[in-house]
Write a protein that holds these residues in place. Structure first.
Motif, PDB file in Angstrom:
ATOM      1  N   VAL A 111       0.771  -1.019   0.069  1.00 22.13           N
ATOM      2  CA  VAL A 111       0.061   0.064   0.399  1.00 22.13           C
ATOM      3  C   VAL A 111       1.037   1.475   0.221  1.00 22.13           C
ATOM      4  O   VAL A 111       1.751   1.435   0.570  1.00 22.13           O
ATOM      5  N   GLY A 112       0.591   2.228  -0.878  1.00 27.23           N
ATOM      6  CA  GLY A 112       1.109   3.227  -0.829  1.00 27.23           C
ATOM      7  C   GLY A 112       0.252   4.416  -0.005  1.00 27.23           C
ATOM      8  O   GLY A 112      -1.158   4.297  -0.198  1.00 27.23           O
ATOM      9  N   SER A 113       0.935   5.637  -0.286  1.00 23.63           N
ATOM     10  CA  SER A 113       0.673   7.094   0.316  1.00 23.63           C
ATOM     11  C   SER A 113      -0.015   7.776  -0.592  1.00 23.63           C
ATOM     12  O   SER A 113      -1.298   7.922  -1.154  1.00 23.63           O
ATOM     13  N   ASP A 114       0.288   7.391  -2.112  1.00 20.95           N
ATOM     14  CA  ASP A 114      -0.352   8.121  -3.025  1.00 20.95           C
ATOM     15  C   ASP A 114       0.595   7.137  -4.393  1.00 20.95           C
ATOM     16  O   ASP A 114       1.049   5.717  -3.720  1.00 20.95           O
ATOM     17  N   LYS A 115       0.119   6.979  -5.497  1.00 22.13           N
ATOM     18  CA  LYS A 115       0.784   5.952  -6.634  1.00 22.13           C
ATOM     19  C   LYS A 115       2.516   5.770  -6.678  1.00 22.13           C
ATOM     20  O   LYS A 115       2.493   4.827  -6.546  1.00 22.13           O
ATOM     21  N   ARG A 116       3.191   6.292  -6.557  1.00 24.77           N
ATOM     22  CA  ARG A 116       4.310   6.675  -6.513  1.00 24.77           C
ATOM     23  C   ARG A 116       4.802   5.720  -5.493  1.00 24.77           C
ATOM     24  O   ARG A 116       5.703   5.321  -5.466  1.00 24.77           O
ATOM     25  N   GLY A 117       4.447   5.568  -4.112  1.00 18.14           N
ATOM     26  CA  GLY A 117       4.854   5.013  -3.213  1.00 18.14           C
ATOM     27  C   GLY A 117       3.948   3.682  -3.839  1.00 18.14           C
ATOM     28  O   GLY A 117       5.217   2.733  -3.217  1.00 18.14           O
ATOM     29  N   THR A 118       3.224   3.206  -3.750  1.00 16.17           N
ATOM     30  CA  THR A 118       2.332   2.036  -4.361  1.00 16.17           C
ATOM     31  C   THR A 118       4.080   1.012  -5.193  1.00 16.17           C
ATOM     32  O   THR A 118       4.373   0.141  -5.098  1.00 16.17           O
ATOM     33  N   ILE A 119       4.183   2.122  -5.925  1.00 19.06           N
ATOM     34  CA  ILE A 119       5.096   1.577  -7.467  1.00 19.06           C
ATOM     35  C   ILE A 119       6.906   1.418  -6.591  1.00 19.06           C
ATOM     36  O   ILE A 119       7.270   0.473  -7.165  1.00 19.06           O
ATOM     37  N   TYR A 120       6.388   2.012  -6.167  1.00 21.50           N
ATOM     38  CA  TYR A 120       8.105   2.150  -5.306  1.00 21.50           C
ATOM     39  C   TYR A 120       8.216   1.070  -5.065  1.00 21.50           C
ATOM     40  O   TYR A 120       8.955  -0.055  -4.227  1.00 21.50           O
ATOM     41  N   SER A 121       7.376  -0.123  -3.694  1.00 20.67           N
ATOM     42  CA  SER A 121       7.010  -0.735  -3.055  1.00 20.67           C
ATOM     43  C   SER A 121       7.594  -2.004  -3.839  1.00 20.67           C
ATOM     44  O   SER A 121       7.094  -2.727  -3.223  1.00 20.67           O
ATOM     45  N   ILE A 122       6.905  -1.858  -4.463  1.00 23.84           N
ATOM     46  CA  ILE A 122       6.137  -3.011  -5.724  1.00 23.84           C
ATOM     47  C   ILE A 122       7.355  -3.367  -5.891  1.00 23.84           C
ATOM     48  O   ILE A 122       8.140  -4.578  -6.526  1.00 23.84           O
ATOM     49  N   TYR A 123       8.766  -1.837  -6.558  1.00 25.58           N
ATOM     50  CA  TYR A 123       9.857  -2.383  -6.886  1.00 25.58           C
ATOM     51  C   TYR A 123      11.171  -2.675  -5.525  1.00 25.58           C
ATOM     52  O   TYR A 123      12.030  -3.630  -6.292  1.00 25.58           O
ATOM     53  N   ARG A 124      10.430  -2.424  -4.783  1.00 25.69           N
ATOM     54  CA  ARG A 124      11.171  -3.155  -3.252  1.00 25.69           C
ATOM     55  C   ARG A 124      11.477  -4.856  -3.450  1.00 25.69           C
ATOM     56  O   ARG A 124      11.834  -5.429  -3.283  1.00 25.69           O
ATOM     57  N   ILE A 125      10.232  -5.195  -4.003  1.00 31.72           N
ATOM     58  CA  ILE A 125      10.119  -6.450  -3.536  1.00 31.72           C
ATOM     59  C   ILE A 125      10.891  -7.501  -5.112  1.00 31.72           C
ATOM     60  O   ILE A 125      11.243  -8.249  -4.779  1.00 31.72           O
ATOM     61  N   SER A 126      10.029  -6.607  -6.001  1.00 30.56           N
ATOM     62  CA  SER A 126      11.869  -6.841  -7.227  1.00 30.56           C
ATOM     63  C   SER A 126      12.607  -6.948  -6.741  1.00 30.56           C
ATOM     64  O   SER A 126      13.649  -8.050  -7.047  1.00 30.56           O
ATOM     65  N   GLU A 127      13.128  -6.067  -6.101  1.00 33.78           N
ATOM     66  CA  GLU A 127      14.372  -5.988  -5.185  1.00 33.78           C
ATOM     67  C   GLU A 127      15.086  -7.248  -4.216  1.00 33.78           C
ATOM     68  O   GLU A 127      16.267  -7.323  -4.596  1.00 33.78           O
ATOM     69  N   LEU A 128      14.106  -7.392  -3.271  1.00 32.86           N
ATOM     70  CA  LEU A 128      13.900  -8.664  -2.707  1.00 32.86           C
ATOM     71  C   LEU A 128      14.236  -9.852  -3.359  1.00 32.86           C
ATOM     72  O   LEU A 128      14.935 -10.351  -2.751  1.00 32.86           O
ATOM     73  N   ILE A 129      13.715 -10.031  -4.549  1.00 39.02           N
ATOM     74  CA  ILE A 129      14.082 -11.611  -5.507  1.00 39.02           C
ATOM     75  C   ILE A 129      14.848 -11.483  -6.223  1.00 39.02           C
ATOM     76  O   ILE A 129      15.424 -12.107  -6.535  1.00 39.02           O
ATOM     77  N   GLY A 130      15.824 -10.018  -5.890  1.00 40.20           N
ATOM     78  CA  GLY A 130      17.348 -10.203  -6.745  1.00 40.20           C
ATOM     79  C   GLY A 130      17.355  -9.426  -7.977  1.00 40.20           C
ATOM     80  O   GLY A 130      17.915  -9.719  -8.708  1.00 40.20           O
TER      81      GLY A 130
END
Length: 345
Positions: A111-130
């Motif tokens: 969940v993001g406070s706004d659209k960009r926040g949500t996008i950053y969180s999705i890409y954080r998971i991308s980094e987590l998977i490598g």
């Protein structure tokens, strides 16, 4: 501590986004690229759905506050506490939630406070998977894995609000290296190229771009239609500007290309061509005013050169230029829009 599976043995969690949300268009672009990231790592592509009835077992639920019905219901039920990010800029929270809705065992709620926040969180998971932010532009191929299983501690996180409001870069002096590669790979500085650039910016937690300028016209170079670059940027949540000598949404190359539409004088000189240049700026504002932007004001000479007059003459000319630009901004309802002032005599 519970472990959560994103993908294993040829099977990946479904991703849910709300098609009714105002952030849907941008999130769809990003979750599709996240699904490609998962495929790069484990060889299976998650399904992206917008119908709650298609959800089962473990899922990823992504959206911003007020734009995803499942997330909003979890907030209302006090299952998901977003007080630390609500009403803040570009923040996010990732939380593992048990039984978020009937029939779902576990969800990774993004969940993001706004659209960009949500996008950053999705890409954080991308980094987590490598997957590196440079997966495309630097050919950083992620290591292959047989499972993508993470603990709640690894997934659960709440971000801080960025300390710098605009974060990005300028594609300056792009010829011959970048320009040659772009024209060979994409045909032009079009939306197919900028799609990759926007993803890089967002993966790096940025939000801003000054686009390529030497030969390029960002808001006219779309492949599918002229404004495709600019509208794609807006969908992604990229704040667009123009460089230090390209005021009022207008690229430097545009004046050279279309000055004939504004009269018989082709000179980029406000003192001798005020009416034509003013109308040129006005049309730029009309074209781009509905898109999130940082507007450059001020003026330089042709091809990034100095203005032609004496110091005193240039000071008075710049005053006149800025007053004219401010008037145009007010007439187009943009007087309160973010602006950057660039002055050089």
């Amino acid at each position: 501590m519970k472990n959560v599976t994103i993908a294993v043995e040829g099977k990946a969690s479904t991703i849910y986004i709300d098609s009714k949300g105002k952030d849907y268009k941008g999130l769809k672009l990003v979750v599709d690229s996240f699904a490609e990231d998962v495929n790069l790592v484990i060889g299976v592509t998650p399904t992206v759905v917008t119908d709650i009835r298609e959800l089962k077992e473990t899922v990823v639920i992504a959206g911003s506050i007020g734009n995803n019905e499942i997330i909003d219901s979890l907030i209302t039920k006090r299952i998901l506490d977003v007080s630390s990010i609500k009403d803040k800029r570009e923040c996010y929270k990732i939380q593992v939630v048990e039984e978020p809705i009937e029939g779902i065992d576990t969800a990774i709620v993004v969940v993001g406070s706004d659209k960009r926040g949500t996008i950053y969180s999705i890409y954080r998971i991308s980094e987590l998977i490598g997957v590196s932010p440079w997966v495309y532009f630097a050919d950083v191929i992620p290591a292959k894995k047989s499972t993508l299983i993470f603990s709640e501690d690894e997934l659960n996180v709440t971000s801080k609000e960025p300390s710098v409001k605009y974060r990005g870069f300028f594609l300056n002096d792009e010829w011959p290296s970048l320009g040659s590669w772009v024209t060979n790979a994409f045909g032009d500085f079009n939306e197919e190229f900028y799609d990759k650039v926007f993803q890089l910016i967002l993966r790096l937690k940025g939000n801003f771009l000054w686009p390529a300028m030497w030969s390029a016209v960002f808001s006219e170079n779309g492949k599918s239609y002229p404004l495709a670059n600019a509208e794609l940027a807006d969908a992604y949540g990229i704040v667009m500007g123009t460089s230090h000598h390209e005021p009022m949404f207008r690229a430097g190359e545009e004046w050279k290309n279309i000055n004939g539409q504004y009269g018989t004088n082709p000179i980029w000189d406000f003192s001798s061509n005020v009416d034509a240049i003013t109308k040129f700026w006005e049309d730029g504002l009309k074209r781009n005013k509905g898109l999130e932007s940082l507007i450059t004001i001020g003026m330089r000479g042709e091809q990034d050169s100095a203005l032609k007059g004496s110091e005193e003459e240039n000071i008075e000319l710049l005053k006149d230029i800025i007053r004219t630009q401010k008037r145009l901004l007010k007439e187009q309802g943009l007087d309160e829009a973010p602006q950057v002032l660039y002055i050089r005599k």
